[in-house]
Design a protein around this motif. Structure first.
Motif, short mmCIF file in Angstrom:
data_model
loop_
_atom_site.label_atom_id
_atom_site.label_comp_id
_atom_site.label_asym_id
_atom_site.label_seq_id
_atom_site.Cartn_x
_atom_site.Cartn_y
_atom_site.Cartn_z
N ASP A 145 3.28 2.16 -10.29
CA ASP A 145 2.71 2.21 -8.94
C ASP A 145 3.16 1.04 -8.09
O ASP A 145 3.45 1.18 -6.91
CB ASP A 145 1.18 2.24 -9.03
N LEU A 146 3.18 -0.13 -8.70
CA LEU A 146 3.51 -1.34 -7.94
C LEU A 146 4.38 -2.24 -8.80
O LEU A 146 4.11 -2.42 -9.99
CB LEU A 146 2.22 -2.07 -7.54
N LEU A 147 5.40 -2.78 -8.18
CA LEU A 147 6.27 -3.71 -8.89
C LEU A 147 6.37 -4.99 -8.06
O LEU A 147 6.70 -4.95 -6.87
CB LEU A 147 7.66 -3.08 -9.05
N VAL A 148 6.01 -6.10 -8.69
CA VAL A 148 6.20 -7.40 -8.03
C VAL A 148 7.38 -8.04 -8.75
O VAL A 148 7.27 -8.45 -9.91
CB VAL A 148 4.93 -8.28 -8.14
N LYS A 151 -4.40 -1.75 -13.19
CA LYS A 151 -4.12 -2.72 -14.27
C LYS A 151 -2.66 -3.15 -14.30
O LYS A 151 -1.78 -2.41 -13.88
CB LYS A 151 -4.43 -2.07 -15.62
N ILE A 152 -2.47 -4.32 -14.88
CA ILE A 152 -1.10 -4.74 -15.17
C ILE A 152 -0.63 -3.91 -16.36
O ILE A 152 -1.28 -3.87 -17.41
CB ILE A 152 -1.06 -6.25 -15.48
N SER A 173 -4.89 -6.56 -18.04
CA SER A 173 -5.76 -7.28 -17.11
C SER A 173 -5.79 -6.55 -15.77
O SER A 173 -4.86 -5.80 -15.44
CB SER A 173 -5.22 -8.70 -16.84
N ASP A 174 -6.86 -6.79 -15.00
CA ASP A 174 -6.88 -6.28 -13.63
C ASP A 174 -5.67 -6.86 -12.88
O ASP A 174 -5.37 -8.05 -13.04
CB ASP A 174 -8.15 -6.72 -12.91
N GLY A 231 -4.35 -3.87 -8.11
CA GLY A 231 -3.17 -3.05 -7.82
C GLY A 231 -2.99 -2.67 -6.36
O GLY A 231 -1.97 -2.08 -6.00
N THR A 232 -3.96 -2.98 -5.51
CA THR A 232 -3.86 -2.63 -4.09
C THR A 232 -3.63 -3.90 -3.26
O THR A 232 -4.34 -4.89 -3.44
CB THR A 232 -5.17 -1.94 -3.63
#
Ligand SMILES: [Zn+2]
Length: 460
Positions: A5-8, A30-31, A393-394, A438-439
Motif C-alpha cells: 500500500d505504501l512504500l517509504v 502495519k509495517i 508494528s503500527d 499507514g495513512t
C-alpha cells in the motif's frame, strides 16, 4: 511480490542498530517489511525519502487537550491537527478536564470524544483521587496507561478534582495504584511556597517576574522538597513513580539516586520543553497580527545545560511538550499581578520541527531524540505496536529533512487559541510527512488526516 500500500523509499531508517539505508513497506495499517533499497517494485503510494530520515512517530506524553470542559481553548480535533503538523502520531491527554476522568463513566466519555474527533491515536491518563470509592482498579481496567495527580490547587488549571495538596490523599491513592502495577505521575508543588511567591510578586516590578517565578513559584526548594516527599511516599506505597517535570538540577539528582537505589520503578519526564528549551516570552497573536509580551517563568542557562545532560545520560526517560493552550486574555490579562495568570503556551504543531533544530544545534543526537520521544514512552507505558519500525508494528512514521532551513510563519496555525510563540523563528530541520497507521496525515505542513481516524490505545 504483491503490491504494497505504501512504500517509504531511500530514507535513512531508525533501527535499534542505528540508522540504515532501507525501504519501509506498509500493508494496511502495519509495517509489512523493511528491506534493502530498490527491492520493492510496486506500491499504491510511494514517498521518496532520499536524503531524509525516517523515524517512528512521536508519542507525546504531556498534552492538555482541554476536552471535555474547556473547549473554548482547545479540543480533540484542534489539538490533534496541531499534533499531526508537528510529527506527533499519538498523544496522552492530561486529566485536568471537566469532568475529570476519575470514574469509569467520565473516562469513557473522554475516550468517546477522542474517537469521534481525534486525528491521531491517543491514551488519556486517569485521576486516582476518588480512590476511596474504589475507582482506581476500574480505571486501570478501562485501559488508562497511568495515573496523574496535580499537587497544587491554587488556581486553574490546578483547581480541579485532578489536583490536591492533601498528602494523605496522595498516599492513599498511591497505595491503590500500587495494586494495579501502573505508574503515577505527580506534578510536585508546595502550596505554601507558591503563596509566598505570589505575595512577593504583587509588590515587585513586572520585569522581574520571570526570574522570581522560576526561583520561587516553580523553584528548587518548593519543587524538590515536594519531590523528595513524593519519592518517600512512593517507596512506602511500593508504587511505580513517574517523576514529572524533572527540570531542576536537584530534582534530577533525586531521580539519579532513586534509580540507583532500585527500591521501586522510577522513570522521569522532562515534559515541558515549551518552557525550558523552546521558551519564548514574545507570543504572536495570529488573529490580530500583533506581538504580546508574556511574563513567563524562565530557567537559568546553566540549568538548561543540566537538563540536556540529564536527557543525554538517561536520567530523563522521555520528553514532552506540556502543550497547554490558554486564551490571550487568560495568559496576558491587564492586571499581570493577578494570581490566576496562566503561564503556558501551545507548542504541539512546531514540536517535531523544533526538536530537529535542537539536533542541528548539537544538544541531542537524532538517535537519542527517537528514544526519548518514541521508543521509551512506548516501552515504559506499554504502547506495544508503537515506537518501533519493525514488521508488525503500527506504521507510525515521520519523514524528517534535517538540512531544511526555514522560517516558522503563522500562515496556518492549528491550535484553537491562535497564539504562536515561534512566529518568525528561523530553524534548521523539518518534519515533512507524518504517517499514522499507514495513512499520511500531514505532508509539507498540510494536515490531511481526518477527525475520527485517531484510535484510543488502551493499556491492560
Ligand atoms: Zn501540564
Amino acid at each position: 511480490m504483491n503490491k504494497v500500500d505504501l512504500l517509504v523509499k531511500n530514507g535513512k531508517v531508525y533501527t535499534e542498530a542505528g540508522f540504515q539505508d532501507l525501504d519501509v513497506a506498509v500493508s494496511g495499517e502495519k509495517i509489512a517489511f523493511i528491506t534493502m533499497p530498490g527491492t520493492i517494485p510496486e506500491a499504491e503510494t510511494t514517498i521518496d525519502a532520499a536524503g531524509k530520515y525516517v523515524l517512528p512517530g512521536i508519542i507525546e506524553v504531556h498534552v492538555h487537550v482541554r476536552e471535555p470542559g474547556f473547549t473554548y481553548k482547545e479540543d480533540f480535533e484542534t489539538a490533534s491537527r496541531a499534533a499531526a503538523a508537528g510529527g506527533v502520531t499519538m498523544f496522552c491527554p492530561q486529566p485536568n478536564t471537566d469532568p475529570v476522568p476519575n470514574t469509569v463513566e467520565n473516562y469513557r466519555k473522554e475516550v468517546e470524544l477522542g474517537e469521534k474527533k481525534s486525528l491521531v491515536d491517543f491514551s488519556p491518563m486517569a485521576s486516582p483521587l476518588l480512590y476511596k470509592e474504589g475507582w482506581v482498579p476500574k480505571l486501570a481496567a478501562e485501559g488508562a496507561p497511568w495515573f496523574k495527580i496535580f499537587q497544587k490547587v491554587t488556581a486553574y488549571p490546578y483547581s480541579t478534582p485532578a489536583g490536591t495538596i492533601n498528602t494523605a490523599h496522595i498516599f492513599g491513592a498511591f497505595k491503590e495504584i500500587a495494586k494495579t502495577g501502573k505508574y503515577c505521575s505527580i506534578h510536585p508543588f508546595d502550596q505554601f511556597f507558591f503563596a509566598e511567591a505570589q505575595e512577593k510578586r504583587r509588590l515587585m516590578p513586572l520585569k522581574d517576574f520571570g526570574a522570581l517565578s522560576y526561583a520561587e513559584t516553580y523553584g528548587e526548594a518548593e519543587k524538590e522538597g515536594a519531590a523528595y516527599e513524593l519519592y518517600y511516599l512512593a517507596k512506602k506505597a511500593g508504587i511505580k513513580w513517574y517523576a514529572l517535570h524533572c527540570y531542576s538540577p536537584g530534582y534530577q539528582d533525586l531521580v539519579r539516586w532513586a534509580k540507583s537505589e532500585k527500591k521501586i520503578d522510577v522513570v522521569a519526564g522532562f515534559d515541558n520543553v515549551w518552557m525550558n528549551i523552546f521558551f519564548s516570552p514574545k507570543v504572536y497573536d495570529v488573529k490580530r497580527g500583533e506581538w504580546l509580551e508574556f511574563l513567563m517563568p524562565t530557567l537559568p542557562p546553566d540549568d538548561i545545560e543540566k537538563c540536556w545532560a540529564a536527557i543525554n545520560d538517561g536520567t530523563i526517560d522521555f520528553i514532552g511538550t506540556d502543550h497547554a493552550p490558554h486564551t490571550r486574555e487568560e495568559s496576558a490579562p491587564k492586571d499581570l499581578h493577578k494570581l490566576e495568570l496562566s503561564t503556558s503556551l501551545p507548542v504541539l504543531e512546531w514540536y517535531g520541527h523544533l526538536l530537529l533544530n535542537e539536533v542541528n544545534n548539537g544538544n541531542i543526537t537524532l538517535e537519542k531524540l527517537v528514544e526519548v520521544t518514541s521508543v521509551n514512552p512506548a516501552k515504559i507505558f506499554g504502547f506495544s505496536r508503537k515506537g518501533a519500525i519493525l514488521p508488525g508494528s503500527d506504521a507510525d512514521l515521520i519523514v524528517c529533512d534535517l538540512k531544511k532551513e526555514w522560517t516558522i510563519t503563522s500562515d496556518k496555525v492549528y491550535t484553537k487559541v491562535q497564539l504562536n510563540p515561534h512566529h518568525g523563528k528561523k530553524i534548521k530541520g523539518k518534519v515533512t510527512h507524518t504517517i499514522l497507521r499507514g495513512t499520511v496525515i500531514m505532508e509539507e505542513g498540510e494536515v490531511t488526516g481526518k477527525p475520527g481516524y485517531g484510535k484510543f490505545f488502551p493499556v491492560y
